[in-house]
Design a protein around this motif. Sequence first.
Motif, PDB file in Angstrom:
ATOM      1  N   PHE A 257       0.830  -1.200   0.000  1.00 18.76           N
ATOM      2  CA  PHE A 257       0.000   0.000   0.000  1.00 18.76           C
ATOM      3  C   PHE A 257       0.869   1.256   0.000  1.00 18.76           C
ATOM      4  N   TYR A 258       1.956   1.232   0.793  1.00 22.88           N
ATOM      5  CA  TYR A 258       2.846   2.388   0.833  1.00 22.88           C
ATOM      6  C   TYR A 258       3.455   2.665  -0.531  1.00 22.88           C
ATOM      7  N   PHE A 259       3.893   1.613  -1.221  1.00 22.60           N
ATOM      8  CA  PHE A 259       4.508   1.835  -2.519  1.00 22.60           C
ATOM      9  C   PHE A 259       3.490   2.316  -3.538  1.00 22.60           C
ATOM     10  N   VAL A 260       2.238   1.835  -3.402  1.00 22.25           N
ATOM     11  CA  VAL A 260       1.199   2.325  -4.310  1.00 22.25           C
ATOM     12  C   VAL A 260       0.991   3.827  -4.105  1.00 22.25           C
ATOM     13  N   VAL A 261       0.914   4.233  -2.830  1.00 21.53           N
ATOM     14  CA  VAL A 261       0.697   5.659  -2.554  1.00 21.53           C
ATOM     15  C   VAL A 261       1.882   6.478  -3.049  1.00 21.53           C
ATOM     16  N   MET A 262       3.093   5.956  -2.898  1.00 22.19           N
ATOM     17  CA  MET A 262       4.253   6.712  -3.359  1.00 22.19           C
ATOM     18  C   MET A 262       4.285   6.818  -4.875  1.00 22.19           C
ATOM     19  N   LEU A 263       3.814   5.774  -5.561  1.00 23.79           N
ATOM     20  CA  LEU A 263       3.758   5.871  -7.021  1.00 23.79           C
ATOM     21  C   LEU A 263       2.756   6.930  -7.453  1.00 23.79           C
TER      22      LEU A 263
END
Lengths: 104, 114
Positions: free
Chosen positions: B58-64
């Motif tokens: 989820f964190y990487f999705v938000v950062m993308l």
Amino acid sequence: MNLGFVVGVFGVLILSHAAYSTIQYRGLLKIMEEEFSRPPMNVIVELIIGLALCMWAALTFPGKFLSIHPDSDENRAVSLPDNSEFMIFNHRGRLFPPQIDMKF
Amino acid sequence: MGSVEKRSKDVMSDIPTFSAENLQNNLKVIQNSRTFLSIIAGVLAGIIGFNGLTGFVFYFVVMLITSVGLMAKAGFSADLYFDSLNRVLFDGFLGGLMSFVLFWTFAYDLVHIF
């Protein structure tokens, strides 16, 4: 306070309301003795709205991007700095021809 | 007004000369945006109740999504505001991870355990 800040505060308020709703939902599940798998649908919608608002605020509130191009209109080479009294122009550099065309 | 700083003797080419003060300002803007969104992503992950690897995904999705948003803010032409594209896309990725985990555990405790 500009618009980005207000939108960000609003997003955080929506997020905290969603957290409170989830806490209440968990209390309800404890009474009914069921397992918690995910928050209810309205909380998820609220979270998505809060995330969208906070994302918009995070992109607009910290400030604008300034151009790093030296030739653009807002990057003028000659400005009036605070220490303009310490600048002298009668040094050896005045013998050099100007090599670049700087915008003044 | 930005002050021009010359990086090489060849002043006719535009590429080495840029305004360093404005570049620092732009980097600070990106840093602030990413940190704020890491905190918000952490609170969200805690509320939803992610456990384990799902939270990091989820964190990487938000950062993308943040990277896409920052590119849109820069008008999809990074060389007007930055010296290299990697900065705007990948700067501050791992620094926000710690804030994310902190607020993730904080919100998870608040909502699910307390």
